[in-house]
Design a protein around this motif. Structure first.
Motif, PDB file in Angstrom:
ATOM      1  N   GLU A  96       0.874  -1.030  -0.252  1.00 18.48           N
ATOM      2  CA  GLU A  96       0.081   0.271   0.082  1.00 18.48           C
ATOM      3  C   GLU A  96       0.764   1.412   0.058  1.00 18.48           C
ATOM      4  N   ALA A  97      -0.074   2.211  -1.210  1.00 16.63           N
ATOM      5  CA  ALA A  97       1.557   3.640  -0.362  1.00 16.63           C
ATOM      6  C   ALA A  97       0.408   4.362  -1.643  1.00 16.63           C
ATOM      7  N   PHE A  98      -0.586   5.394  -0.174  1.00 16.73           N
ATOM      8  CA  PHE A  98      -1.516   6.369  -0.969  1.00 16.73           C
ATOM      9  C   PHE A  98      -1.016   7.688  -0.144  1.00 16.73           C
ATOM     10  N   VAL A  99      -1.938   8.874  -0.589  1.00 18.43           N
ATOM     11  CA  VAL A  99      -1.894  10.179   0.601  1.00 18.43           C
ATOM     12  C   VAL A  99      -3.191  10.227   0.404  1.00 18.43           C
ATOM     13  N   THR A 100      -3.629  10.794   2.007  1.00 18.12           N
ATOM     14  CA  THR A 100      -4.946  10.779   1.987  1.00 18.12           C
ATOM     15  C   THR A 100      -5.455  12.848   2.352  1.00 18.12           C
ATOM     16  N   LEU A 101      -6.483  13.254   1.737  1.00 14.01           N
ATOM     17  CA  LEU A 101      -6.747  14.155   1.642  1.00 14.01           C
ATOM     18  C   LEU A 101      -7.907  14.581   2.892  1.00 14.01           C
ATOM     19  N   SER A 102      -8.062  15.436   3.596  1.00 13.21           N
ATOM     20  CA  SER A 102      -9.079  15.264   4.254  1.00 13.21           C
ATOM     21  C   SER A 102      -9.436  16.241   5.286  1.00 13.21           C
ATOM     22  N   GLY A 103     -10.604  16.146   5.537  1.00 11.08           N
ATOM     23  CA  GLY A 103     -10.352  18.386   6.505  1.00 11.08           C
ATOM     24  C   GLY A 103     -11.856  18.716   5.850  1.00 11.08           C
ATOM     25  N   ASN A 106     -15.925  20.152   7.027  1.00 15.08           N
ATOM     26  CA  ASN A 106     -16.072  19.226   8.751  1.00 15.08           C
ATOM     27  C   ASN A 106     -15.351  18.144   9.123  1.00 15.08           C
ATOM     28  N   GLY A 107     -14.341  17.359   8.346  1.00 14.08           N
ATOM     29  CA  GLY A 107     -13.876  16.447   8.373  1.00 14.08           C
ATOM     30  C   GLY A 107     -14.427  14.956   8.053  1.00 14.08           C
ATOM     31  N   ALA A 108     -15.480  14.919   7.516  1.00 15.96           N
ATOM     32  CA  ALA A 108     -16.376  14.000   7.051  1.00 15.96           C
ATOM     33  C   ALA A 108     -16.508  13.729   5.481  1.00 15.96           C
ATOM     34  N   LEU A 109     -15.097  14.631   5.207  1.00 18.45           N
ATOM     35  CA  LEU A 109     -15.031  13.511   3.540  1.00 18.45           C
ATOM     36  C   LEU A 109     -13.466  13.931   3.541  1.00 18.45           C
ATOM     37  N   SER A 110     -13.561  12.756   2.808  1.00 16.23           N
ATOM     38  CA  SER A 110     -11.767  12.751   2.590  1.00 16.23           C
ATOM     39  C   SER A 110     -11.644  12.131   1.719  1.00 16.23           C
ATOM     40  N   VAL A 111     -10.276  12.243   0.760  1.00 14.91           N
ATOM     41  CA  VAL A 111      -9.450  11.339  -1.007  1.00 14.91           C
ATOM     42  C   VAL A 111      -8.784  10.395  -0.448  1.00 14.91           C
ATOM     43  N   ASP A 112      -8.361   9.765  -0.884  1.00 16.94           N
ATOM     44  CA  ASP A 112      -6.887   8.698  -0.872  1.00 16.94           C
ATOM     45  C   ASP A 112      -6.903   8.412  -2.371  1.00 16.94           C
ATOM     46  N   LEU A 113      -5.474   9.097  -2.627  1.00 15.98           N
ATOM     47  CA  LEU A 113      -5.286   8.811  -3.963  1.00 15.98           C
ATOM     48  C   LEU A 113      -4.107   7.737  -3.808  1.00 15.98           C
ATOM     49  N   GLY A 114      -3.802   6.872  -5.082  1.00 11.84           N
ATOM     50  CA  GLY A 114      -3.083   5.941  -4.713  1.00 11.84           C
ATOM     51  C   GLY A 114      -2.955   4.531  -4.340  1.00 11.84           C
ATOM     52  N   LYS A 115      -1.770   3.219  -4.424  1.00 13.25           N
ATOM     53  CA  LYS A 115      -1.992   1.982  -4.047  1.00 13.25           C
ATOM     54  C   LYS A 115      -2.925   1.527  -2.954  1.00 13.25           C
ATOM     55  N   MET A 116      -4.017   0.634  -2.633  1.00 13.69           N
ATOM     56  CA  MET A 116      -4.429   0.540  -1.385  1.00 13.69           C
ATOM     57  C   MET A 116      -5.686  -0.238  -1.256  1.00 13.69           C
ATOM     58  N   THR A 117      -6.138  -0.948  -0.560  1.00 13.21           N
ATOM     59  CA  THR A 117      -7.267  -2.026  -0.434  1.00 13.21           C
ATOM     60  C   THR A 117      -8.342  -1.222  -0.660  1.00 13.21           C
ATOM     61  N   LEU A 118      -9.237  -1.848  -2.241  1.00 23.00           N
ATOM     62  CA  LEU A 118     -10.103  -1.267  -2.148  1.00 23.00           C
ATOM     63  C   LEU A 118     -11.838  -1.881  -1.090  1.00 23.00           C
TER      64      LEU A 118
END
Length: 182
Positions: A96-103, A106-118
């Motif tokens: 796994e290797a990913f970046v998470t953009l959150s906040g 009010n922190g309820a929505l986030s975006v993960d970009l990269g190699k991950m377990t879906l």
């Protein structure tokens, strides 16, 4: 060779390396950046008897993982997991290797970009070994995952370029999935 009886004593000795945080102070005080390092070692001991009453036994380091989690600031975090599996050969690979953009929102929505377990299926079990549906159905790929969490309710949607392509070499990002949890 047919097996008459299987008296298998399979023990998984799991050693978890406690996460170490290389940051000054408490995370709640928003001291960024932080780096946490954690790991997992699984050792399997097996013993079997076959029809001819011949005994076989083995010790394997079935899984070794080394994970790095970094919190760059309140909006950006990163995760890298290196893995070794004895059954897969002698290579260490990036699981796994990913970046998470959150906040967002009010922190309820986030975006993960990269190699991950879906988030395709629920694989919870109290067994030592992975369940068959996890072994067959776990999907790991490089993707974009958008998720929303409000209390116990979670929604997610992801897209990635799947391994199956249409004839004619159409190699496009066109595989999508959705998840819902409560």
């Amino acid at each position: 060779m047919k097996i008459k009886k299987l008296s298998s004593a399979c023990f998984s000795l799991i050693a978890l390396v406690s996460p170490f945080c290389f940051a000054q102070g408490d995370k709640a005080a928003n001291n960024y950046p932080t780096l946490e390092i954690g790991g997992l070692i699984e050792v399997d001991l097996t013993r079997t008897n076959d029809y001819a009453d011949e005994t076989a036994s083995d010790i394997t380091a079935s899984t070794v993982e080394l994970g790095f989690d970094s919190q760059v600031n309140s909006w950006v975090s990163g995760h890298v997991l290196l893995k070794y599996e004895e059954s897969a050969g002698d290579d260490v690979f990036v699981d796994e290797a990913f970046v998470t953009l959150s906040g967002f929102s009010n922190g309820a929505l986030s975006v993960d970009l990269g190699k991950m377990t879906l988030p395709f299926g629920a694989y919870s079990t109290n067994m030592i070994s992975d369940s068959l549906n996890k072994s067959l159905g776990e999907v790991g790929d490089t993707a974009v995952l958008i998720s929303y969490e409000n209390g116990p309710i979670t929604f997610g949607g992801y897209l990635f370029n799947g391994a199956v392509n249409e004839t004619g070499g159409d190699d496009q990002i066109q595989t999508v999935g959705f998840s819902f949890g409560y």
